[in-house]
Design a protein around this motif. Structure first.
Motif, PDB file in Angstrom:
ATOM      1  N   HIS A 159       9.114   5.521   0.711  1.00  0.00           N
ATOM      2  CA  HIS A 159       8.147   5.297   1.451  1.00  0.00           C
ATOM      3  C   HIS A 159       7.816   6.502   2.189  1.00  0.00           C
ATOM      4  N   ALA A 186       0.365   8.821   1.508  1.00  0.00           N
ATOM      5  CA  ALA A 186       0.171   7.776   0.267  1.00  0.00           C
ATOM      6  C   ALA A 186      -1.282   7.921  -0.701  1.00  0.00           C
ATOM      7  N   SER A 236       8.291  -2.917  -5.428  1.00  0.00           N
ATOM      8  CA  SER A 236       8.345  -2.068  -3.669  1.00  0.00           C
ATOM      9  C   SER A 236       9.331  -3.222  -2.932  1.00  0.00           C
ATOM     10  N   ARG A 292       5.708  -0.403   5.321  1.00  0.00           N
ATOM     11  CA  ARG A 292       5.569   0.901   5.016  1.00  0.00           C
ATOM     12  C   ARG A 292       5.895   1.342   3.520  1.00  0.00           C
ATOM     13  N   CYS A 293       6.425   0.482   2.783  1.00  0.00           N
ATOM     14  CA  CYS A 293       6.599   0.795   1.262  1.00  0.00           C
ATOM     15  C   CYS A 293       5.436   0.098   0.408  1.00  0.00           C
ATOM     16  N   THR A 294       5.056  -1.130   0.864  1.00  0.00           N
ATOM     17  CA  THR A 294       3.904  -1.510   0.227  1.00  0.00           C
ATOM     18  C   THR A 294       2.569  -0.579   0.427  1.00  0.00           C
ATOM     19  N   THR A 346       2.774   2.411   0.892  1.00  0.00           N
ATOM     20  CA  THR A 346       2.861   3.764   0.325  1.00  0.00           C
ATOM     21  C   THR A 346       2.235   3.843  -1.204  1.00  0.00           C
ATOM     22  N   CYS A 351       9.644   1.478  -5.235  1.00  0.00           N
ATOM     23  CA  CYS A 351       9.389   2.102  -3.691  1.00  0.00           C
ATOM     24  C   CYS A 351      10.342   1.407  -2.661  1.00  0.00           C
ATOM     25  N   HIS A 391      13.648   2.644   0.362  1.00  0.00           N
ATOM     26  CA  HIS A 391      13.944   3.218   1.670  1.00  0.00           C
ATOM     27  C   HIS A 391      15.149   4.193   1.612  1.00  0.00           C
ATOM     28  N   LYS A 434      10.884  11.675   3.104  1.00  0.00           N
ATOM     29  CA  LYS A 434       9.801  10.564   3.017  1.00  0.00           C
ATOM     30  C   LYS A 434       8.550  10.901   2.468  1.00  0.00           C
TER      31      LYS A 434
END
Length: 309
Positions: free
Chosen positions: A144, A170, A187, A192-194, A196, A241, A243, A270
């Motif tokens: 992310h 992103a 994801s 923060r992942c979604t 991205t 996606c 961590h 990151k």
């Protein structure tokens, strides 16, 4: 006097049957040479975005990237120049040139193209391109983007959003991931992942599938391995996606899913990502990041590439 390395990017663009492909060469009237499409990166431009832009500007072609080729280094104006190249499959073959920087594009079989190319390093790239399959399927493992300080965030960490720099990353990734055309987006459920993947998903009308097993708070190694194995076997390009703490293990799972291939431990920045290319029923050269390929396996990792944004 300017110092530092000059960065450029380009591609070996091909069309037709991978067993007998034609590649695109460009003629530059200012230099009187025949070369592969390439050009200097703009300030702050991602190398993959630069490769797409230069191919489009010099040939008019839209392409999807395959595996990376060895970078080329040479001196230019007293400075070291590095050019990163990829195999790139043309999505159409209708060329368009500006007549100024490039006045002709020629589609040629590889051997004829090698004879016509002006520079020895370009001829070497065609040899490298032919050392492994042209058609591969990528699996992208993405960390992310920037999301501010974990210590300063007061709420549920799964709800911590991207910060301003992360949102900019992103947007860059929306272009860069588009080079591979992933159709399956998976994801961690963490915001923060979604977030991205959201810009890429919105550009292409795709959904992001959220999986708690890929998150820090709900990580489930067994379920994560099942997900990675499914994506590794999928017929379509995919992106996962997650961590920084989890991705080295996921990358190892992906290597294991691809017929026991071991991958080197990887720490991604990151917004950084690794691309694993595989070919079905093909044996090919494996770069230095991947080893122990079973030659009898139905699928092979052909390269493991690592990028940052």
């Amino acid at each position: 006097m300017a110092t530092g390395m000059i960065r450029a990017a380009g591609a070996v663009v091909w069309r037709g049957n991978e067993d007998d492909p034609e590649v695109a060469l460009v003629h530059r009237p200012a230099y009187g040479d025949w070369s592969l499409p390439k050009g200097k990166l703009k300030r702050g431009e991602h190398v993959i975005a630069g490769a797409l832009r230069e191919v489009r500007e010099e040939t008019g072609l839209r392409v999807v990237l395959g595996r990376a080729l060895p970078p080329v280094h040479y001196m230019h104006g007293g400075r070291l120049k590095r050019v990163d190249y990829w195999l790139a499959h043309a999505l159409d073959d209708q060329v368009a040139v500006d007549g100024d920087e490039v006045d002709e594009v020629a589609w040629l079989p590889i051997e004829e193209a090698r004879r016509r190319l002006t520079y020895v390093w370009d001829r070497g790239l065609l040899r490298a391109a032919g050392a492994a399959p042209f058609v591969t399927t990528p699996l992208i493992l993405l960390r992310h983007a920037l999301a501010g300080s974990r210590q300063e965030w007061k709420g549920d960490d799964d709800l911590r959003p991207l910060d301003e720099r992360g949102r900019a990353q992103a947007e860059v990734l929306a272009t860069v991931l588009g080079a591979y055309r992933p159709a399956v987006l998976v994801s961690s459920h963490s915001r923060r992942c979604t977030q991205t993947l959201k810009p890429y998903a919105e550009r292409h009308g795709l959904e992001v599938r959220e999986e708690t097993a890929l998150s820090e708070s709900g990580y489930d190694p067994r379920e994560a391995e099942r997900l990675v194995r499914d994506l590794s076997a999928a017929p379509e390009p995919a992106v996962l996606c997650s961590h920084g703490k989890i991705l080295p293990e996921l990358l190892g799972m992906a290597g294991g899913a691809l017929r026991g291939v071991r991958t080197a431990d990887r720490t991604l920045a990151k917004g950084g990502f690794a691309v694993l290319h595989r070919a079905v029923n093909r044996a090919g050269a494996v770069d230095t990041d991947v080893d122990n390929v079973d030659d009898d396996a139905a699928e092979h990792v052909l390269s493991l590439e690592r990028y940052t944004t």
